[in-house]
Scaffold this active site. Structure first.
Site, PDB file in Angstrom:
ATOM      1  N   HIS A 194      -2.730  -1.767   1.791  1.00  0.00           N
ATOM      2  CA  HIS A 194      -3.875  -0.927   2.157  1.00  0.00           C
ATOM      3  C   HIS A 194      -5.127  -1.529   1.518  1.00  0.00           C
ATOM      4  O   HIS A 194      -5.870  -0.862   0.807  1.00  0.00           O
ATOM      5  CB  HIS A 194      -3.651   0.515   1.716  1.00  0.00           C
ATOM      6  CG  HIS A 194      -2.622   1.225   2.538  1.00  0.00           C
ATOM      7  ND1 HIS A 194      -2.922   1.862   3.717  1.00  0.00           N
ATOM      8  CD2 HIS A 194      -1.291   1.372   2.365  1.00  0.00           C
ATOM      9  CE1 HIS A 194      -1.823   2.392   4.217  1.00  0.00           C
ATOM     10  NE2 HIS A 194      -0.811   2.100   3.422  1.00  0.00           N
ATOM     11  N   ASN A 210       0.047  -4.740   8.264  1.00  0.00           N
ATOM     12  CA  ASN A 210      -0.397  -3.365   8.450  1.00  0.00           C
ATOM     13  C   ASN A 210      -1.303  -2.946   7.305  1.00  0.00           C
ATOM     14  O   ASN A 210      -1.022  -3.244   6.143  1.00  0.00           O
ATOM     15  CB  ASN A 210       0.806  -2.430   8.552  1.00  0.00           C
ATOM     16  CG  ASN A 210       1.582  -2.666   9.835  1.00  0.00           C
ATOM     17  OD1 ASN A 210       1.194  -2.214  10.911  1.00  0.00           O
ATOM     18  ND2 ASN A 210       2.671  -3.409   9.728  1.00  0.00           N
ATOM     19  N   ASP A 261       9.712   2.401   5.921  1.00  0.00           N
ATOM     20  CA  ASP A 261       8.480   3.199   5.916  1.00  0.00           C
ATOM     21  C   ASP A 261       8.742   4.531   6.615  1.00  0.00           C
ATOM     22  O   ASP A 261       7.883   5.090   7.294  1.00  0.00           O
ATOM     23  CB  ASP A 261       7.329   2.453   6.587  1.00  0.00           C
ATOM     24  CG  ASP A 261       5.960   3.053   6.263  1.00  0.00           C
ATOM     25  OD1 ASP A 261       5.834   3.722   5.221  1.00  0.00           O
ATOM     26  OD2 ASP A 261       5.024   2.852   7.068  1.00  0.00           O
TER      27      ASP A 261
END
Length: 369
Positions: free
Chosen positions: A188, A212, A267
């Site tokens: 992130h 991601n 996840d």
């Protein structure tokens, strides 16, 4: 009583081997060696240790953030265990500080329970612009309150994985976290390639769900993704064919100087082994066409378990089965400094997963006898 199992394929010492016989006595492995002319009591297609999943947000209808308790952990682990995962890191994502603290205390209380391998704290110390479905209200830089939680966990002997944006963290606080033995993972994050490399040099040893929640690969701005691929860091991937296109996944594996330092994670959210919708930060999240999305259609975690990920990675992703199994078993454990699960004398049959010819989870070996 002795029982002889004859798998078509057996995962032994980091490789798939044919023609072995696994002998059990009182529910534990006695030996694993050539079958020869012996007549087995049971034939199975593939025998492997159960998967280890380093990123489990929920399962069985339970979200760890919403139920950060030993009971919540037990329900999540039971859902994943029913699908072939032996060990998990319950994962608490960005939330109020007291939620993180409650999650830490729950894992400390559940530490001796079967299959609880530690805790993954994903956020809140992330880049706001790369937060994904994480709640912006709770995003903040790494701070003393989190260091106190990390210290408490490590003093209790709990393995800890912390995902953060390294470019936003005070280097002195990062160093203190690393000194505690916390596994630091970049995720992130909007880190440039240079910032990512500096983080690797300072003790960040992992990257969370590659591609991601980070800038995409660009030929003039390689960013965290390229730095991760070209590094010796451990790299996690979500193998559902949705979060990462199979071509990009194969490209990353092919380009790595250490391809053995890739692992897969689910996840997973509460829909795995549970109902097809749940609430996150007061918003409905649901499964649509195998995608787990919010009301706007944006991805909000994954709807996949580890062994389904192994099958997809091999059959749809074109990755050799041996590599897929390693990425679900040995690699994640090594990334966390956990001892490997092996088919060796003393291993409980209840920790060994049986896969059928379609690579579906057929059950735990002890329950098939």
């Amino acid at each position: 009583m002795d029982l002889l199992i004859a798998p078509g394929l057996t995962w032994v010492r980091g490789a798939l081997r044919e023609g072995l016989g696994v002998r059990l006595r009182d529910g534990r492995v006695v030996s694993a060696g050539p079958l020869g002319s012996a007549t087995p009591d049971l034939r199975v297609h593939l025998l492997m240790p159960g998967a280890t999943d380093l990123q489990v947000n929920g399962g069985g209808g339970v979200l760890f953030n919403a139920d950060p308790s030993p009971g919540g952990i037990a329900a999540i682990r039971a859902a994943h265990h029913g699908l072939g995962t032996h060990a998990i890191l319950p994962t608490v994502i960005t939330d109020a500080p007291d939620v993180m603290e409650a999650a830490a205390e729950a894992v400390i209380a559940a530490r001796e329970a079967p299959g609880i391998a530690g805790i993954h704290i994903e956020g809140p110390h992330i880049a706001p612009e790369r937060r994904g479905t994480h709640d912006a209200r709770h995003v903040r830089p790494l701070d003393e309150r989190t260091l106190a939680v990390l210290s408490r966990l490590r003093a209790a002997g709990v393995p800890v994985l912390l995902t953060l944006a390294p470019e936003r963290a005070d280097p002195a606080l990062l160093a203190r976290a690393a000194a505690l033995g916390v596994v630091l993972s970049a995720g992130h994050s909007s880190a440039t390639a240079e910032e990512a490399q500096a983080a690797f040099d300072r003790g960040v040893t992992m990257v969370t769900h590659l591609f991601n929640a980070m800038p995409p690969l660009h030929h003039r701005d390689p960013g965290l993704a390229a730095a991760a691929i070209l590094s010796d860091a451990w790299v996690g991937l979500i193998p559902d064919g949705i979060h990462v296109d199979w071509a990009m996944l194969r490209l990353a594996l092919a380009a790595r100087p250490r391809p053995d330092r890739c692992f897969i994670v689910s996840d997973a959210m509460p829909t795995v082994g549970g109902p097809d919708a749940f609430t996150l930060y007061g918003r409905r999240i649901e499964v649509r066409d195998r995608r787990l999305v919010n009301a706007e259609g944006a991805l909000a975690g994954a709807h996949v378990d580890m062994l389904t990920g192994v099958a997809r990675l091999h059959r749809q992703g074109g990755v050799p089965l041996e590599s897929c199994i390693a990425m679900a078993t040995d690699a994640p454990r090594a990334a966390m400094g956990l001892p490997p699960l092996e088919i060796a004398p003393g291993t409980p049959a209840g920790s060994l997963a049986v896969l059928d010819e379609a690579l579906g989870f057929a059950g735990w070996l002890d329950r098939l006898l």
